[in-house]
Design a protein around this motif. Structure first.
Motif, short mmCIF file in Angstrom:
data_model
loop_
_atom_site.label_atom_id
_atom_site.label_comp_id
_atom_site.label_asym_id
_atom_site.label_seq_id
_atom_site.Cartn_x
_atom_site.Cartn_y
_atom_site.Cartn_z
N VAL A 128 -2.39 -5.66 7.01
CA VAL A 128 -1.22 -4.85 7.27
C VAL A 128 -0.73 -5.32 8.30
O VAL A 128 0.58 -5.13 8.47
CB VAL A 128 -1.60 -3.27 7.10
CG1 VAL A 128 -0.46 -2.40 7.77
CG2 VAL A 128 -2.02 -2.98 5.74
N ARG A 129 -1.43 -5.62 9.65
CA ARG A 129 -0.85 -5.96 10.70
C ARG A 129 -0.25 -7.13 10.64
O ARG A 129 0.76 -7.43 11.04
CB ARG A 129 -2.12 -6.16 11.93
CG ARG A 129 -2.71 -4.92 12.24
CD ARG A 129 -3.63 -4.95 13.52
NE ARG A 129 -4.73 -5.90 13.26
CZ ARG A 129 -5.73 -5.48 12.87
NH1 ARG A 129 -6.24 -4.19 12.59
NH2 ARG A 129 -6.86 -6.50 12.88
N LYS B 293 2.94 -6.35 8.85
CA LYS B 293 4.35 -5.76 9.90
C LYS B 293 4.79 -7.13 10.63
O LYS B 293 6.03 -6.85 10.92
CB LYS B 293 3.31 -4.67 10.74
CG LYS B 293 3.28 -3.72 9.62
CD LYS B 293 2.53 -2.43 10.58
CE LYS B 293 2.62 -1.12 10.02
NZ LYS B 293 1.83 0.05 10.52
N LEU C 30 7.32 -8.89 8.79
CA LEU C 30 8.62 -8.23 8.71
C LEU C 30 9.46 -7.95 9.89
O LEU C 30 10.39 -8.06 10.00
CB LEU C 30 8.14 -6.65 8.12
CG LEU C 30 8.17 -6.35 6.60
CD1 LEU C 30 7.69 -4.93 6.70
CD2 LEU C 30 9.36 -6.63 5.88
N GLU C 31 8.72 -7.84 10.85
CA GLU C 31 9.50 -7.67 12.50
C GLU C 31 9.91 -9.04 12.71
O GLU C 31 11.19 -8.84 13.35
CB GLU C 31 8.24 -7.30 13.29
CG GLU C 31 7.96 -5.87 13.34
CD GLU C 31 6.58 -5.75 14.42
OE1 GLU C 31 6.58 -6.43 15.07
OE2 GLU C 31 6.15 -4.48 14.15
N ARG D 101 5.89 0.84 1.24
CA ARG D 101 6.54 1.04 2.43
C ARG D 101 5.88 1.93 3.38
O ARG D 101 6.11 1.91 4.62
CB ARG D 101 7.99 1.95 1.74
CG ARG D 101 8.84 1.02 1.11
CD ARG D 101 10.26 1.64 0.76
NE ARG D 101 10.15 2.80 0.14
CZ ARG D 101 10.29 2.86 -1.27
NH1 ARG D 101 10.47 1.73 -1.60
NH2 ARG D 101 10.08 3.97 -2.00
N THR E 13 2.69 2.24 4.21
CA THR E 13 1.87 1.43 4.72
C THR E 13 2.39 0.23 5.58
O THR E 13 1.70 0.15 6.69
CB THR E 13 0.76 0.91 3.62
OG1 THR E 13 0.41 1.82 2.81
CG2 THR E 13 -0.30 0.30 4.46
N VAL E 14 3.21 -0.42 5.16
CA VAL E 14 3.63 -1.69 5.88
C VAL E 14 4.98 -1.35 6.57
O VAL E 14 5.21 -1.83 7.81
CB VAL E 14 3.81 -2.82 5.03
CG1 VAL E 14 4.47 -3.99 5.68
CG2 VAL E 14 2.47 -3.18 4.35
N GLY E 15 5.74 -0.48 5.99
CA GLY E 15 7.30 -0.18 6.71
C GLY E 15 8.31 -0.57 5.75
O GLY E 15 8.10 -0.73 4.43
N VAL F 163 9.93 -2.53 3.45
CA VAL F 163 9.82 -3.97 3.04
C VAL F 163 11.01 -4.36 2.24
O VAL F 163 12.21 -3.42 2.09
CB VAL F 163 8.66 -3.97 2.11
CG1 VAL F 163 7.26 -3.67 2.74
CG2 VAL F 163 8.83 -2.70 0.86
#
Length: 295
Positions: free
Chosen positions: A97-98, A101, A104-105, A135, A137-139, A141
């Motif tokens: 997950v890190r 993320k 995505l960032e 969405r 858990t990760v943000g 997406v």
């Protein structure tokens, strides 16, 4: 002729040294490559004390390499282990997950859903539930999707996950490389769905076709040249767990060298989700023109 190169990654492992995953991997190493056991044991120790990154969790590193080579890609993650062929539940705070993320960032690649084998068995709400879990858990997406064995809903009565155009890259057969739907061009799969059909998958070449990295390279270049000549999108599927150096040395380099060769031959780069939306707009325009001309 314009053509695109869009590497995609299926995240089918949440770590080599997980308690649940490692025993089966170790049995395979013992039967196929026992000579790597000392290095595997040393790397396992170094991973446990966080000196070394788990070889199946190099997603951020892969993303950085692809970005350095100038190619946008898509990372497809599972969320729920609903079927014995699913590999993990996506857990908040995990290393995977890190990594997702961070990808995505950076806003260079897409992160989307690799839906469960059990999606259709659980009814019409199961697919949306996986999108919500991803969405949560990760943000935020991206609307990109891949399924195993076409076990996912498409079109009516299942609209897109949030009512907008999204990209799917599922159609075809895993047993052979090539143009799984007879074309390298995107095409509509449903009211809000654009299909970017995969061209070649590492698991096909490794497991189904029993190729060496050199043979795989020659196969990929032949297909790459066909797309370059005719246009469309070259979409390879690679798995980080097939890029570790214990069982599959050299297979990561096949992907990276393919990126370099695509760049040398003039391939364009675009995020797959954005490419799908542009393709959808173009297809809609063509449909309108066709309708007007045949009234």
């Amino acid at each position: 002729v314009q053509w695109w190169f869009m590497p995609t990654l299926d995240l089918d492992s949440s770590g080599l040294f997980r308690r649940r995953a490692f025993p089966s991997y170790l049995r395979r190493v013992l039967s196929e490559k026992p000579g790597v056991l000392p290095q595997l044991a040393l790397d396992g120790l170094r991973t446990s004390i966080r000196i070394l990154k788990d070889p199946h969790l190099r997603h951020r590193q892969i993303g950085e390499i692809l970005e350095g080579l100038g190619f946008h890609g898509a990372f497809f993650s599972q969320t729920n282990r609903w079927h014995h062929l699913d590999n993990y539940d996506l857990r908040p705070g995990s290393e995977m997950v890190r990594d997702l993320k961070a990808i995505l960032e950076n806003r260079f690649h897409d992160v989307g859903l690799h839906s469960s084998y059990g999606t259709l068995d659980r009814g019409t709400g199961a697919w949306r539930r996986q999108w919500r879990n991803l969405r949560t858990t990760v943000g935020k997406v991206n609307l990109v999707h891949r399924s195993h064995y076409l076990r996912f809903p498409v079109g009516d009565p299942w609209p897109s996950p949030v009512g907008r155009v999204y990209m799917d890259s599922s159609l075809g057969y895993g047993g052979r490389e090539g143009f799984r739907r007879g074309t390298a061009f995107p095409f509509p799969l449903g009211p809000n769905v654009v299909e970017l059909a995969p061209v070649v998958m590492d698991s096909t070449l490794i497991h189904h076709r029993a190729m060496t990295p050199d043979q795989a390279w020659e196969t990929c270049i032949r297909l790459l040249e066909r797309v370059k000549t005719t246009g469309g999108a070259f979409v390879p599927i690679w798995h980080p767990n097939n890029m570790d150096d214990y069982l599959f040395p050299g297979w990561g380099e096949v992907l990276y060298d393919l990126c370099r060769e695509a760049a040398r031959r003039g391939a364009l780069s675009e995020r797959p989700g954005l490419h799908a939306r542009k393709a959808h707009e173009k297809l809609a325009t063509l449909a309108e023109l066709f309708t007007k001309e045949h009234r």
